[in-house]
Design an enzyme around this catalytic site. Structure first.
Site, PDB file in Angstrom:
ATOM      1  N   ARG B  51       0.846  -1.192   0.000  1.00  0.00           N
ATOM      2  CA  ARG B  51       0.000   0.000   0.000  1.00  0.00           C
ATOM      3  C   ARG B  51       0.879   1.238   0.000  1.00  0.00           C
ATOM      4  O   ARG B  51       2.021   1.191   0.451  1.00  0.00           O
ATOM      5  CB  ARG B  51      -0.828   0.078   1.278  1.00  0.00           C
ATOM      6  CG  ARG B  51      -1.590  -1.170   1.552  1.00  0.00           C
ATOM      7  CD  ARG B  51      -2.200  -1.061   2.957  1.00  0.00           C
ATOM      8  NE  ARG B  51      -2.706  -2.374   3.358  1.00  0.00           N
ATOM      9  CZ  ARG B  51      -3.255  -2.618   4.542  1.00  0.00           C
ATOM     10  NH1 ARG B  51      -3.347  -1.643   5.435  1.00  0.00           N
ATOM     11  NH2 ARG B  51      -3.691  -3.818   4.836  1.00  0.00           N
ATOM     12  N   ASP B  53       0.349   5.366   1.403  1.00  0.00           N
ATOM     13  CA  ASP B  53      -0.567   6.199   2.179  1.00  0.00           C
ATOM     14  C   ASP B  53      -1.152   7.331   1.365  1.00  0.00           C
ATOM     15  O   ASP B  53      -0.662   7.659   0.281  1.00  0.00           O
ATOM     16  CB  ASP B  53       0.198   6.824   3.355  1.00  0.00           C
ATOM     17  CG  ASP B  53       0.274   5.883   4.530  1.00  0.00           C
ATOM     18  OD1 ASP B  53      -0.440   4.863   4.526  1.00  0.00           O
ATOM     19  OD2 ASP B  53       1.058   6.171   5.452  1.00  0.00           O
ATOM     20  N   TYR B 111      12.617   3.759  -2.488  1.00  0.00           N
ATOM     21  CA  TYR B 111      11.770   4.936  -2.273  1.00  0.00           C
ATOM     22  C   TYR B 111      12.624   6.187  -2.457  1.00  0.00           C
ATOM     23  O   TYR B 111      13.845   6.170  -2.229  1.00  0.00           O
ATOM     24  CB  TYR B 111      11.208   4.961  -0.850  1.00  0.00           C
ATOM     25  CG  TYR B 111      10.015   4.079  -0.620  1.00  0.00           C
ATOM     26  CD1 TYR B 111       8.726   4.543  -0.875  1.00  0.00           C
ATOM     27  CD2 TYR B 111      10.170   2.786  -0.119  1.00  0.00           C
ATOM     28  CE1 TYR B 111       7.616   3.742  -0.640  1.00  0.00           C
ATOM     29  CE2 TYR B 111       9.067   1.971   0.112  1.00  0.00           C
ATOM     30  CZ  TYR B 111       7.792   2.458  -0.147  1.00  0.00           C
ATOM     31  OH  TYR B 111       6.703   1.667   0.080  1.00  0.00           O
ATOM     32  N   ARG B 198       9.250   7.660   5.875  1.00  0.00           N
ATOM     33  CA  ARG B 198       8.919   9.033   6.286  1.00  0.00           C
ATOM     34  C   ARG B 198       9.522   9.372   7.648  1.00  0.00           C
ATOM     35  O   ARG B 198       9.923  10.518   7.888  1.00  0.00           O
ATOM     36  CB  ARG B 198       7.410   9.235   6.275  1.00  0.00           C
ATOM     37  CG  ARG B 198       6.847   9.270   4.844  1.00  0.00           C
ATOM     38  CD  ARG B 198       5.339   9.136   4.809  1.00  0.00           C
ATOM     39  NE  ARG B 198       4.702  10.189   5.599  1.00  0.00           N
ATOM     40  CZ  ARG B 198       3.400  10.188   5.901  1.00  0.00           C
ATOM     41  NH1 ARG B 198       2.605   9.227   5.470  1.00  0.00           N
ATOM     42  NH2 ARG B 198       2.893  11.177   6.620  1.00  0.00           N
TER      43      ARG B 198
END
Lengths: 245, 245
Positions: B51, B53, B111, B198
């Protein structure tokens, strides 16, 4: 009262154009709201160099307004930007002559039109570049663009629904820039009629796609007939980049 | 039935994340809708590598689904993209082994986290870069990032509200790239916990802003306590760039 001249940028995607309208979000509405808040509820009038249509962007729109406040540039920029949404931002602000007028004193403007020549749409620039996956012959566009340079009656390149009577304008230059998959048309002139840059961009693209010949442009201009020119290019490729005073 | 593996990009700005939810627009919802339409009303299941966010972007998310159709890659890409909104686009699609699984077979991911170091917010990238106008010491961030490399229990860098028991993950590299005003952190590893990238980005930024020392990182990791690490960086700076199989 001091007359202030401000340079602003906005992402046109979220606005129904510059000019204030009932019940829609416009750039002018947000500017008036921010200035009123800064002036403790007193309404402040704002004049821009010109309107931009729904979806059209600006990286160098110029506005003026009057204020009793005195602040250094950095403080002005901060005071306005904290009160503006992030899709409008003030880049510079300075005190101007008391009679400075953002619209009437504009001597010329630069617009930029951006195409994405990539095979696929880029989700991140879908509202900021117009996707043209077909092969574009930029040399043909450059050749055709020469017909616009100089002073002409641009009736063929003006939306039919306009009140403007004098359609003579001067184009100083049209340049093409290739940045990887991006193709930009940069156009500089004394002034532009309603939809003029978008009709020029749309017509030159048709030349780039081999649907018109570069040699046709002089006749299209001479026709003084909107139907002689090509399609109006989409709003979201267009940027108001600079206003000359 | 054939199992298809597709690489997709999406602008997270307009989505309440990847996973389907009641009454909100999600990436998965749009994929299911497009696949169902292409399959003449038959529902098609979609599995993603993981997933993302709300607000998080992807330039290389991978999904799989089963289909009775046979088409060349270009036809698949076109057939899906015309049925998808412009903020999700399929970049590649190919037939995979019958047992290929986008989630379970993922061996690692890349990422990217993007900051805008410009003095002012850029209205055009407000949803795609996180604005940090303060001076950032990238050298300090690079030094601090070394503590993450290798295999660690990343409990300090995992959102508290998670069900995952095993919080051991391996980070292969963390690089910083400076592109003009943009600063990117590129992180590659075997897998990532909820909010892990994050929280790492937020903590390293605090080091870059001189609010933490690079030497603290080893202790923060060892603490296995979410409260020991820094703030979770904003969602809209994060991009899922690649999934390794």
């Amino acid at each position: 009262m001091k007359r202030m001249k401000a340079t602003i940028a906005y992402d046109g995607s979220g606005f129904a154009g510059y000019q204030i309208q009932l019940k829609t979000r416009t750039v002018q509405l947000e500017l008036l709201r921010a200035l009123k808040e800064l002036h403790k509820g007193e309404p402040v009038e704002v004049v821009a160099s010109g309107r931009t249509d729904s979806g059209v962007h600006a990286t160098g729109q110029v506005i003026h307004f009057d204020t009793p406040f005195s602040m250094p540039t950095d403080s002005w920029v901060r005071a306005l930007n904290v009160r503006l949404p992030q899709d409008i931002q003030v880049y510079n602000i300075e005190q101007a002559d008391a009679d400075f007028h953002a619209r009437y004193h504009a001597k010329g403007k630069i617009y930029r039109y951006k195409w994405n020549r990539g095979k696929l749409i880029n989700p991140f620039s879908r509202n900021h570049l117009v996707h043209v996956p077909q092969q574009i012959d930029v040399g043909r566009m450059e050749k055709a663009a020469q017909a616009f340079i100089g002073t002409h009656d641009f009736s063929s390149f003006c939306a039919a629904n306009t009140n403007v009577v004098d359609k003579v304008r001067t184009i100083w230059r049209i340049d093409f820039e290739e940045h990887g998959e991006e193709l930009h048309m940069v156009i500089e002139g004394s002034g532009f009629l309603y939809n003029m840059v978008r009709i020029i961009a749309g017509t030159l693209l048709e030349v780039g796609l081999n649907r018109r010949e570069p040699e046709e442009l002089a006749d299209i201009i001479a026709a003084c007939d909107r139907d002689a020119a090509g399609k109006t290019a989409a709003a979201h490729g267009l940027y108001l980049e600079k206003v000359h005073y």
